[in-house]
Design an enzyme around this catalytic site. Sequence first.
Site, mmCIF file in Angstrom:
data_model
loop_
_atom_site.group_PDB
_atom_site.id
_atom_site.type_symbol
_atom_site.label_atom_id
_atom_site.label_comp_id
_atom_site.label_asym_id
_atom_site.label_seq_id
_atom_site.Cartn_x
_atom_site.Cartn_y
_atom_site.Cartn_z
ATOM 1 N N ASP A 249 16.268 -106.589 -33.439
ATOM 2 C CA ASP A 249 15.309 -108.166 -33.490
ATOM 3 C C ASP A 249 14.246 -107.933 -34.318
ATOM 4 O O ASP A 249 13.551 -107.590 -34.723
ATOM 5 C CB ASP A 249 15.151 -106.841 -31.817
ATOM 6 C CG ASP A 249 13.749 -108.479 -31.318
ATOM 7 O OD1 ASP A 249 13.926 -109.324 -31.647
ATOM 8 O OD2 ASP A 249 12.968 -107.473 -31.039
ATOM 9 N N CYS A 306 7.406 -120.594 -29.073
ATOM 10 C CA CYS A 306 7.530 -119.759 -30.127
ATOM 11 C C CYS A 306 6.607 -121.455 -30.455
ATOM 12 O O CYS A 306 6.648 -122.699 -29.998
ATOM 13 C CB CYS A 306 9.080 -120.264 -30.136
ATOM 14 S SG CYS A 306 10.104 -119.222 -29.322
ATOM 15 N N GLY A 388 5.709 -114.821 -25.574
ATOM 16 C CA GLY A 388 5.803 -114.583 -26.748
ATOM 17 C C GLY A 388 5.903 -112.990 -27.494
ATOM 18 O O GLY A 388 4.930 -112.842 -27.533
HETATM 19 P P1 XMP Z 1 13.422 -119.073 -24.270
HETATM 20 O O1 XMP Z 1 13.076 -120.798 -24.082
HETATM 21 O O2 XMP Z 1 13.926 -118.780 -23.345
HETATM 22 O O3 XMP Z 1 13.352 -118.763 -25.440
HETATM 23 O O4 XMP Z 1 12.087 -118.479 -22.995
HETATM 24 C C1 XMP Z 1 13.260 -117.164 -25.247
HETATM 25 C C2 XMP Z 1 13.201 -117.225 -27.384
HETATM 26 O O5 XMP Z 1 12.367 -116.605 -27.799
HETATM 27 C C3 XMP Z 1 13.032 -116.200 -28.981
HETATM 28 N N1 XMP Z 1 10.858 -115.373 -28.775
HETATM 29 C C4 XMP Z 1 9.690 -115.482 -29.908
HETATM 30 N N2 XMP Z 1 10.344 -117.001 -30.371
HETATM 31 N N3 XMP Z 1 8.010 -116.198 -30.974
HETATM 32 C C5 XMP Z 1 9.481 -117.091 -31.684
HETATM 33 O O6 XMP Z 1 8.803 -118.132 -32.551
HETATM 34 C C6 XMP Z 1 7.963 -115.789 -30.459
HETATM 35 O O7 XMP Z 1 6.784 -115.296 -30.077
HETATM 36 C C7 XMP Z 1 9.220 -115.432 -29.633
HETATM 37 N N4 XMP Z 1 9.297 -114.236 -28.345
HETATM 38 C C8 XMP Z 1 10.537 -114.518 -28.066
HETATM 39 C C9 XMP Z 1 13.458 -114.896 -28.514
HETATM 40 O O8 XMP Z 1 14.488 -115.454 -29.083
HETATM 41 C C10 XMP Z 1 14.407 -114.723 -27.107
HETATM 42 O O9 XMP Z 1 15.129 -114.655 -26.546
#
Ligand code: XMP
Length: 481
Positions: A249, A306, A388
């Site tokens: 990850d 994100c 996030g």
């Molecule tokens: P959804 O749209 O399904 O996306 O809520 C989940 C995915 O978002 C990513 N993720 C992040 N990407 N900053 C980012 O740029 C973050 O803080 C972050 N947290 C999660 C990750 O790939 C997740 O599965």
Amino acid sequence: MNLRPHVGLTFDDVLLVPKRSAITSRSLVSTNTYFSRGIQIAIPIISANMDTVTEAHMAISMAHAGGIGVIHRFMPVQEQASQISRVKRAENFIVDDPLVIPADAKVSDARQMLEDANVGGLGVINSQGKLIGLITTRDILLESDPNRLASEVMTSLDRLLTAPVGISMEEARAQLHKRGVEKLPLVDDQGTLQGMITTKDIIQVEKHPDATKDAKGRLRVAAAVGVRDIDLERSLACANAGADALVVDIAHGHSDMAIDMVQRLKDRLPDVDVIAGNVATPEGVHDLASVGADAIKVGVGAGSICVTRTVTGFGVPQLTAVADCSKAGQEAGVPILADGGIRTSADIVKALAAGASAVMVGSLLAGTEESPGAVIMRDGRRHKIIRGMASLTANIDRREIDGYTDVDPTDWERVIPEGVEAIVPYRGGANEILTQLVGGLRSGLAYCGANTIQDLWEAAEFIRITPSGMIESQHHDVQAL
Ligand code: XMP
């Protein structure tokens, strides 16, 4: 300036063109797919490795439904390992380590053991450890003398239905049914109790016919790990606890650190599938596949929470990223998992049609009963929190988990968050959402005349749409109830 020759598109920029279909019912299509080279799943949905989305409770529901959950890594190693164990123990038609009690124990002891372990039966053993009978709750429920011995109240071995170790579920089911009993002790050649099958466990297993299971019949689960040296220890602990796959990850998966980690994991744990990511280019897929990645997550900056794209300027619109990476994935024989930005079943159909094997979802599942965290009230309605994993508070919390006990408030100013904290409406059980998503996917397959996800890859044709096309795609000129 280098400019890629094609425009980057995302889900709302396109629709799928309907195709002639011979499918008479959407229940006839198959949603089977690969999570990784070695792991098949019955529905192409994975719950995200985020601390507001996937811990054991979510992973159990995901595996029951035929998908899989990835337990996040933002907790101490031992806690993550114990979350994995909880999933692995959650459902098994054979109890591997049934409780036993000595023949000279008292009824009061047996009652206490049954109550403490919340089970319905105990094996009774002699001084050589051999099974001589069984005590069930029913045997002692009305017993008025708590000092009577286990050997006096048990159902003795000669009246018990037993079976050898290795009996199939079908055979066990048939025998339990024929004899009208609820427990089937499994006894080896030496007369030692090795396991127990109960009617209750069989019924539980049959409730989830599509569940994602390992060769021993246990639910499957994956664990997220980082890319530092200490993550090797985390990986080994999770693998020992039974993790079926490890998900490396890291936000920028096309990095030397990620490539090295995949290689180290493949060397140390050759029997565990390693999923790598996140990347957004065929070059990234190629480099991770070449060190043995068993699946690759695609998505940079597409997720609901994100802000990577606005903070750094980097990213590739998700549909194009998935399409480009899927070509490279197919050449390398590695499944592509579309991660981030999925809001509807239509987005799932489009991500799969672009070549993904499955999608990972965060915010869609963050509002469910199974996600970690409490329900909060906002404007009189129930919500849950999503954050996030690169958000400000997640960054600060992570330092504490890593052992920095004295997080200085001035550190907060040095964090450059690439994610936000948010709330999502509370949406009840995950299964209800999964049912809706899979129902929409099944209809999507039928519109394409595709019996399988592989058929969809071949038959799908996208058409670009304009902003007016997008407006037309939603309900319009009426007030929805
Ligand atoms: P959804 O749209 O399904 O996306 O809520 C989940 C995915 O978002 C990513 N993720 C992040 N990407 N900053 C980012 O740029 C973050 O803080 C972050 N947290 C999660 C990750 O790939 C997740 O599965």
